[in-house]
Design an enzyme around this catalytic site. Structure first.
Site, PDB file in Angstrom:
ATOM      1  N   ASP A 362       0.877  -1.163   0.000  1.00  0.00           N
ATOM      2  CA  ASP A 362       0.000   0.000   0.000  1.00  0.00           C
ATOM      3  C   ASP A 362       0.920   1.220   0.000  1.00  0.00           C
ATOM      4  OD1 ASP A 362      -2.305   1.703   0.548  1.00  0.00           O
ATOM      5  OD2 ASP A 362      -1.433   1.882   2.552  1.00  0.00           O
ATOM      6  N   ASP A 558      -1.347  -0.693   6.227  1.00  0.00           N
ATOM      7  CA  ASP A 558      -1.496  -0.160   7.587  1.00  0.00           C
ATOM      8  C   ASP A 558      -2.880   0.383   7.905  1.00  0.00           C
ATOM      9  OD1 ASP A 558      -1.336   2.156   5.928  1.00  0.00           O
ATOM     10  OD2 ASP A 558      -0.742   3.330   7.682  1.00  0.00           O
ATOM     11  N   ASP A 562      -6.997  -1.547   4.285  1.00  0.00           N
ATOM     12  CA  ASP A 562      -6.038  -2.581   3.884  1.00  0.00           C
ATOM     13  C   ASP A 562      -6.384  -3.951   4.468  1.00  0.00           C
ATOM     14  OD1 ASP A 562      -4.460  -0.784   2.438  1.00  0.00           O
ATOM     15  OD2 ASP A 562      -3.326  -0.212   4.222  1.00  0.00           O
TER      16      ASP A 562
END
Length: 663
Positions: A362, A558, A562
Site C-alpha cells: 500500500d 497499515d 487494507d
C-alpha cells in the site's frame, strides 16, 4: 544415609522454589527440576548398588536383597517423579491415541516389572535400569523446558520492564500511584531517565524517547506536543506531561505479548505433517518391538536378552525430538522477532513466506509517511524563501487542511503575520490581506479565476507535478511570488528496503488510489517495479487475488481499508503504526512501521524455517541409524535412552543457534 538426607533437602528446596514461581514457563521448569533432583537422588544410589561390585569388587547390598532394594528405590522414580509420563503414555495405549510418552512409559514399566519376574528366575532384573531410563528422560525434559522458558521469557521481559509506579496530576497536586491505578485521561509526569508508565499522548513539553525495546531502533525518537508514546519506553532528556490513552491489557505492549503468545500456540504446516508421522510412527514401533522380542526369543531362547532388546527399541524410538523440532525453533524465532519489533502472529506465515514471489505495498502510510510535508520551495525573482514561507504560513495557520498544517509545521518557530479578510476558497485555496497586500494562495484553477498569470513558473509547476508533488502557488497583489511543493514524503528507509527486495528476486508492486502520474513518481522514487493506480479502497483485495494467479503474494499495509487485502494475501504484513483493524488482519506485525522490517521479517522467516528443516532432518537421520542398531541388540536400554535424550538436546541446541543469525 547422609547422601539420601542431602538429596531430600535438595528435593524440598526444589519444591519450595517451584511454589515461588509465577509464570507458566517458570512453574514448568521448577516442576521438571523437582522431578530431576528427586529421580537422580534415588537413581545414583541404584547405580552404586548395581555396579559397585563390578567396579570396586565390593557389593554395597547382599545379592539376595539387591532385587528388593532396587524395586523399592526405583518405584518413586517411575511412579512418582515419572508419573506424568507414565499416565500420559498408558492413556495412549488404552485409547489407541498414541503419543510420544507411550514408548517411554511402556519401556520403563516393562523394565520395572522384570524385577518381579527375576524372583521366579524368568529374566534378568532391569528394574534398576528402568530408573536410569526415566531419570535420563526427565533430564531431557528439564533441558527442553529451560529452552522453551528462555524463548518465552524474551517476550515476557517486555512487560517486566514496565514502570511499577506513575507520577500523576490530580488537580494541582503531583501524587505517586501504582501503575495499576492509572486511568485513561490521567496526566502523567515523566522525568528524564524514567520509564513512561503507559501508552499516551504528549500534552506539554518535549523530549526524546528510547523506544528500542519495542521497535529495535537504537536512536531515540523526538516527542513533542501531540506525539504518541508507548508504555515502558524510556524518557531521555526532558520532562514530559503525558495524557494516558490506554491502560492494562489495552496497551501496545500487552497486545505484543498477546500476538506473540498466539503465534507460539499455532502450528506451522510442516508441524502438522510431523504430528501425523508421530501418530503412525508410535504404533509401528510398538509392533516392531513385539516382533523384535519374538525373533530374539526364536533365535536365542533367551527371555532376558529378548526383553532387554525390545526395551531398547521402545526407548530409542521415542519421538520426543520429532515433537520438539518445530515448536522450539518457532519459539526461538518469535522471541528473536519480538526483540526486534517483528511480531509473528501466525506460525504458518514462517513457512508460507518462503514461497512468496510477489510483495505488494500500500502507498500511504506504508511506503510514505501518511501525511503531507513541504518538500520543495521555489521563489520568483528576488523574493526570499523565508518571506514566501512566512507569507503562506500566515494564511495557512487559519486553515485545518492537511496541506495547510504541513506548511505551518515547516515554518514552526517563526513569527507569523496578522491576516485580515481571511477566506477559504473550497477546493482551490485561500485568500486574505497582510497589511495592505492582498495574498492569494492555491492551485492553478484559483489563479485563473483571479486572473493571475503563472507564466513564469509553469515549467517549475510541471516539474513538481511530474514528481507527484502537489503545488501551492503564492501570489501577492496579483503577481506570483513563488510556489511550494507538498508531498506525502517517502519514509527514510523505503528506498533501501525495496532495493534489497528487488535484489533478492522479489516482484515489488505498489497499489494506490492516487492517479497514475503520482503513483509512477513515487514508485520511481523508491525503485518499485510495478504500479497499480486508481484503485478504490474496496478493490485492493481483488487486485491481490489477481496477482495470486501468478504465485504467492505478501501484502504490506497499515489502514482500515487494507484489512481485506491483508486477509486475502498469502502473508499479510501489517505496520504496527497503523490501525488496530489492520494489525488484527496481519499474519506478521511490524512494531516499528519501517519497510526494513519487511526485509527482516523475510530473513527471520527463512532462518526459522531453515532451522525447522534442519531439526527434522537430524531427527529422521537419528532414527534411521539408531532403530536398526537397537533391533540388532547392539544398544543396552540405558545407552538407548542416553542416545534418545541426546537427540532432543541436539534439536534444542540447534534451534538456539538461530539467535546468532543476523536478520
Amino acid at each position: 544415609m547422609r547422601f539420601l538426607e542431602r538429596g531430600l533437602k535438595l528435593l524440598k528446596y526444589g519444591w519450595n522454589k517451584m511454589a515461588e514461581e509465577k509464570s507458566i514457563e517458570e512453574r514448568e521448569i521448577a516442576s521438571w527440576k523437582r522431578k530431576l533432583i528427586g529421580s537422580w537422588v534415588l537413581t545414583v544410589p541404584i547405580m552404586l548398588i548395581m555396579y559397585s561390585g563390578m567396579v570396586f569388587g565390593l557389593s554395597l547390598v547382599p545379592m539376595k536383597w539387591m532385587p528388593i532394594v532396587l524395586l523399592v528405590l526405583a518405584f518413586p522414580v517411575i511412579f512418582i517423579f515419572g508419573w506424568q509420563t507414565i499416565k500420559a503414555g498408558m492413556r495412549g495405549l488404552v485409547t489407541f491415541y498414541f503419543n510420544m510418552d507411550s514408548l517411554i512409559a511402556l519401556g520403563t514399566v516393562i523394565a520395572y516389572i522384570t524385577g518381579f519376574l527375576h524372583f521366579f528366575g524368568l529374566t534378568q532384573d532391569y528394574s534398576g535400569v528402568s530408573s536410569m531410563i526415566m531419570s535420563i528422560f526427565v533430564t531431557g525434559k528439564y533441558i527442553e523446558s529451560r529452552a522453551r522458558g528462555r524463548a518465552s521469557s524474551e517476550i515476557r521481559k517486555l512487560l517486566e520492564l514496565g514502570a511499577k509506579k506513575a507520577r500523576v496530576l490530580r488537580g494541582k497536586e503531583e501524587i505517586e500511584i501504582p501503575i495499576s491505578d492509572v486511568k485513561v485521561g490521567d496526566v502523567m509526569i515523566v522525568k528524564p531517565g524514567e520509564k513512561i508508565p503507559t501508552d499516551g499522548v504528549v500534552v506539554r513539553e518535549e523530549s526524546s524517547v528510547d523506544e528500542s525495546m519495542v521497535t529495535g531502533e537504537s536512536l531515540p525518537v523526538d516527542k513533542t506536543k501531540g506525539g504518541n508514546v508507548i508504555g515502558a519506553t524510556v524518557n531521555q532528556d526532558g520532562v514530559l506531561y503525558i495524557k494516558a490513552t490506554k491502560v492494562g491489557k489495552d496497551t501496545f505492549l500487552a497486545n505484543i505479548i498477546k500476538l506473540v503468545e498466539e503465534a507460539q500456540g499455532t502450528k506451522v504446516p510442516i508441524q502438522k505433517v510431523a504430528d501425523k508421522i508421530t501418530s503412525v510412527f508410535v504404533p509401528i514401533i510398538l509392533m516392531l518391538a513385539v516382533l523384535t522380542f519374538v525373533n530374539w526369543m526364536i533365535f536365542t531362547q533367551d527371555v532376558s536378552r529378548s526383553i532387554g532388546v525390545a526395551i531398547a527399541v521402545l526407548v530409542i524410538a521415542c519421538p520426543c525430538s520429532l515433537g520438539l523440532a518445530t515448536p522450539i525453533a518457532l519459539m526461538v524465532g518469535s522471541g528473536m522477532g519480538a526483540k526486534r519489533g517483528i511480531l509473528i502472529r501466525k506460525g504458518e506465515a514462517i513457512q508460507t513466506m518462503k514461497e512468496v514471489k510477489t510483495i505488494v505495498f500500500d502507498k500511504t502510510g506504508t511506503i510514505t509517511k501518511g501525511k503531507p510535508e513541504v518538500v520543495d520551495v521555489y521563489t520568483v525573482g528576488k523574493i526570499k524563501k523565508d518571506y514566501l514561507l512566512e507569507t503562506a504560513a500566515s494564511l495557512e495557520k487559519l486553515s485545518e487542511h492537511p496541506i495547510a498544517r504541513a506548511i505551518v509545521s515547516f515554518v514552526d518557530g517563526k513569527k507569523l503575520k496578522e491576516v485580515k479578510k481571511f477566506k477559504i476558497l473550497r477546493g482551490r485555496g485561500l485568500q486574505g490581506e497582510i497589511g495592505k497586500k492582498k495574498i492569494v494562495i492555491g492551485n492553478q484553477t484559483l489563479m485563473k479565476e483571479q486572473k493571475i498569470l503563472v507564466k513564469g513558473i509553469e515549467a517549475k509547476i510541471g516539474e513538481f507535478e511530474e514528481d507527484g508533488k502537489t503545488t501551492i502557488i503564492v501570489s501577492e497583489n496579483g503577481k506570483v511570488i513563488g510556489a511550494i511543493a507538498v508531498a506525502d514524503a517517502v519514509k527514510e528507509d523505503s528506498l533501501e528496503a525495496v532495493k534489497k527486495l528487488n535484489d533478492s528476486g522479489y516482484k515489488t508492486v505498489m497499489i494506490t488510489g492516487d492517479n497514475e502520474r503520482t503513483a509512477l513518481a513515487i514508485a520511481k522514487q523508491v525503485g518499485i517495479k510495478y504500479t497499480i493506480a486508481n484503485v478504490l479502497p474496496g478493490d485492493k483485495a481483488k487486485k491481490v487475488e489477481e496477482l495470486q494467479k501468478s504465485g504467492m503474494v505478501a501484502f504490506v499495509g497499515d489502514g482500515i481499508n487494507d484489512a481485506p487485502a491483508l486477509k486475502q494475501a498469502n502473508v499479510g504484513i501489517a505496520m504496527g503504526t497503523g490501525t488496530d483493524i489492520a494489525i488484527e488482519a496481519g499474519d506478521i506485525v511490524l512494531a516499528k512501521g519501517s519497510l526494513m522490517g519487511v526485509v527482516q521479517a523475510i530473513n527471520l522467516s527463512r532462518a526459522t524455517f531453515g532451522k525447522i528443516k534442519q531439526n527434522l532432518f537430524w531427527v529422521f537421520a537419528y532414527n534411521v541409524v539408531a532403530i536398526p542398531l537397537a533391533v540388532a541388540g547392539l544398544l543396552h536400554p540405558v545407552i538407548a535412552e542416553i542416545a534418545m535424550a541426546a537427540s532432543s538436546i541436539t534439536v534444542v541446541g540447534n534451534a538456539n543457534l538461530l539467535r546468532r543469525r543476523k536478520i
